[in-house]
Design a protein around this motif. Structure first.
Motif, mmCIF file in Angstrom:
data_model
loop_
_atom_site.group_PDB
_atom_site.id
_atom_site.type_symbol
_atom_site.label_atom_id
_atom_site.label_comp_id
_atom_site.label_asym_id
_atom_site.label_seq_id
_atom_site.Cartn_x
_atom_site.Cartn_y
_atom_site.Cartn_z
ATOM 1 N N ARG B 2 41.536 44.653 39.033
ATOM 2 C CA ARG B 2 41.115 46.064 39.039
ATOM 3 C C ARG B 2 40.852 46.604 40.440
ATOM 4 O O ARG B 2 40.723 47.797 40.639
ATOM 5 C CB ARG B 2 39.895 46.263 38.136
ATOM 6 N N HIS B 3 40.757 45.698 41.447
ATOM 7 C CA HIS B 3 40.500 46.188 42.801
ATOM 8 C C HIS B 3 41.766 46.565 43.557
ATOM 9 O O HIS B 3 41.691 47.143 44.629
ATOM 10 C CB HIS B 3 39.757 45.131 43.608
ATOM 11 N N ALA B 6 42.085 50.228 44.427
ATOM 12 C CA ALA B 6 41.137 50.676 45.454
ATOM 13 C C ALA B 6 41.650 50.296 46.845
ATOM 14 O O ALA B 6 41.602 51.102 47.776
ATOM 15 C CB ALA B 6 39.762 50.059 45.213
ATOM 16 N N ILE B 7 42.170 49.079 46.969
ATOM 17 C CA ILE B 7 42.628 48.604 48.277
ATOM 18 C C ILE B 7 43.888 49.358 48.705
ATOM 19 O O ILE B 7 43.990 49.836 49.833
ATOM 20 C CB ILE B 7 42.846 47.082 48.238
ATOM 21 N N SER B 107 33.379 40.386 49.704
ATOM 22 C CA SER B 107 33.336 41.220 48.502
ATOM 23 C C SER B 107 33.882 40.418 47.331
ATOM 24 O O SER B 107 34.647 39.477 47.530
ATOM 25 C CB SER B 107 34.179 42.477 48.696
ATOM 26 N N PRO B 108 33.479 40.777 46.122
ATOM 27 C CA PRO B 108 33.959 40.021 44.956
ATOM 28 C C PRO B 108 35.424 40.318 44.634
ATOM 29 O O PRO B 108 35.749 40.809 43.559
ATOM 30 C CB PRO B 108 33.019 40.459 43.830
ATOM 31 N N LEU B 109 36.313 40.024 45.575
ATOM 32 C CA LEU B 109 37.750 40.238 45.379
ATOM 33 C C LEU B 109 38.429 38.888 45.302
ATOM 34 O O LEU B 109 38.008 37.950 45.967
ATOM 35 C CB LEU B 109 38.358 40.953 46.591
ATOM 36 N N THR B 110 39.523 38.813 44.552
ATOM 37 C CA THR B 110 40.332 37.601 44.641
ATOM 38 C C THR B 110 41.365 37.822 45.742
ATOM 39 O O THR B 110 41.657 38.953 46.116
ATOM 40 C CB THR B 110 41.051 37.310 43.310
#
Lengths: 244, 282
Positions: B2-3, B6-7, B107-110
């Motif tokens: 889901r990120h 945003a990126i 950040s909580p990103l993979t």
């Protein structure tokens, strides 16, 4: 809260952080002290998940930073030595982006950004482009990005560097407020070279030298001993250096 | 995942407030227009030439797709070669110089969210370039009485005056896939350095090598002992972008070529992920 358990970081033969353990409770402000190159930044980078530890681990708000990294990172707000800013973005756009990647739910993002903007005194500049802001304001944007997702744990690497005395006082108030046990009761770890700052806001002091923890005491105990923090800092560091 | 949005969104917004995007768009439209004019000129010269020497058989074989649109799309690879590294050079290198790498990595990103977000921003830009470029061949699809076509044919009636829509789209698809592959290579180049200029030239070098592999194979450099040589040559030819792209640019869609581009994009994104993660090993 933070539970660091035997954190060690080696680069080849060089030991940057050597078996550092400590715990910090909710509502506690811990000051990280030590000379330059002592391993403060490396320890903070490990706690925030930026670097892996060679040995040892830590739990952030109960989440292990290695076995449950995403949950641990969600619970941390981190201000690195240089604030991680995009100079071409405006303050609100930047904070909204950070809120997104830090998993603030869509419906709460606007309020979260407004609250962080308000608390860091950025309301007047929220539509300005970050690159055009003064160093003091940029530092505040850096703090705002650390608190925008309302993390339980805050790790601040020299949060007041480059600020004028008035701004420093504001940031100290902000930190005290964030840690207030009556309110959000964040756990805060901050590193600094300004010993007066530690005396003013920290409840506990951890001193690191050559990667090792050499002191871990509450501010109350230290004041009782009657020695100024500056004298003690010099005494411990010099003693360590003689021993080495 | 889901990120990713945003990126990618942040990346595109930053690209469009910087002069880089506009410089690339300007250069691209000028160069595309220039190469299109060259292709048009080459086409009408061919017609004149065959007319003068009375080769009416050859004239009948000429059509807009094979003698104009195809060559135009084929020559555009060289524009992509220089412009796409310019778009991708900042993707990761800039995060390192800004210090924002620390924000992303804490950040909580993979890793995949980060790599795909960055790549999708570059891919969106490539798509925009293709859409802009589509303007030129689409001129040829206007009705026969337009001045453009009048200029082209100099009053001569071709046996087959109408361009083929699907063949043109297949050519554009080929260029799009080539652009997406270049973007993946550029993304990788940006992930291994903190210097944008280094990222640019590294991407350029990698892309040139990829293009020239088939030339190497053709030159027989790869030839050694009889048995293994042909094997190596065919591997080099397969790895090279040029043959796959040339076929698509001419409008020939072959699933093996599509698979090639998919493979290259995947391979370079995996390399990028490894390079970005390597911050954590050091």
């Amino acid at each position: 809260m933070i539970e660091a358990d035997g954190i060690t970081k080696r680069y080849g033969d060089f030991v940057a952080v050597d078996d550092v353990s400590f715990t910090a409770e909710a509502g506690e402000v811990v000051g990280f002290l030590g000379p330059n190159g002592a391993g403060k930044t490396t320890t903070m980078r490990i706690l925030t998940g930026f670097l892996p530890a060679t040995d040892g681990t830590a739990r952030i708000a109960g989440h292990d930073i290695f076995s449950d990294p995403l949950a641990a990172r969600r619970a941390v707000g981190y201000l690195p030595e240089t604030p991680p800013l995009y100079p071409e973005m405006d303050v609100t756009g930047y904070l909204t982006y950070v809120a997104k990647i830090k998993d603030v739910p869509r419906g709460q993002r606007k309020a979260a950004v407004e609250s962080a903007t308000e608390r860091c005194g950025l309301a007047d500049v929220h539509r300005r482009v970050i690159g055009s802001l003064s160093k003091g304001y940029r530092q505040r944007v850096g703090i705002a990005q650390a608190i925008v997702h309302d993390p339980k744990v805050l790790i601040l690497d020299e949060p007041t560097v480059g600020l004028d005395p008035i701004q420093i006082r504001e940031i100290r108030h902000l930190i005290a407020d964030l840690a207030d046990p009556e309110k959000a009761a964040h756990t805060i770890v901050l590193s600094t070279h300004i010993l007066a700052e530690v005396e003013a806001i920290c409840r506990r002091v951890i001193m690191i030298h050559n990667g090792k923890k050499v002191l871990d005491q509450s501010m109350a105990e230290l004041t009782e001993a009657g020695e100024s923090l500056e004298d003690m800092f010099a005494r411990i560091i010099l003693r360590e250096e003689e021993a080495a | 995942m889901r990120h990713v949005g945003a990126i990618a969104g942040r990346e595109l917004r930053s690209l469009f407030v910087s002069p880089v995007a506009y410089a690339v768009l300007t250069l691209f439209s000028v160069l595309a227009g220039f190469f299109f004019l060259l292709s048009v000129q080459g086409f009408s010269e061919a017609i004149n030439y065959y007319q003068q020497i009375g080769q009416f058989e050859a004239l009948r074989g000429i059509n807009l797709n094979n003698q104009l649109i195809g060559p135009f799309i084929q020559v555009m690879w060289i524009v992509f070669l220089f412009l796409i590294p310019g778009i991708t050079m900042g993707l990761f290198a800039m995060e390192k110089t800004n210090g924002t790498e620390e924000l992303l990595m804490t950040s909580p990103l993979t890793m995949w969210e980060l790599v795909l977000g960055k790549y999708l921003a570059a891919a969106a830009f490539v798509t925009l370039l293709i859409l802009m470029m589509g303007f030129f061949p689409s001129l040829l699809f206007l009705d026969g009485d337009t001045p453009v076509l009048g200029l082209l044919f100099g009053g001569f009636d071709l046996a087959d005056p109408d361009p083929e829509g699907l063949q043109t789209l297949a050519g554009l698809l080929g260029l799009w896939l080539l652009g997406l592959t270049y973007a993946a290579v550029g993304t990788f180049a940006s992930s291994v350095t903190r210097n944008q200029l280094v990222a640019f030239f590294l991407a350029l070098a990698l892309l040139l090598v990829l293009w020239l592999l088939s030339v190497v194979a053709d030159l027989g450099v790869a030839e050694g002992a009889a048995g293994t040589a042909t094997g190596l040559a065919s591997v080099l030819t397969w790895l090279s972008t040029s043959d796959h792209f040339d076929k698509l640019a001419r409008g020939l869609i072959d699933t093996r070529d599509l698979a090639y581009f998919g493979f290259m994009i995947g391979a370079f994104l995996i390399l990028t992920k490894t390079a970005v993660e390597s911050v954590r090993w050091r």
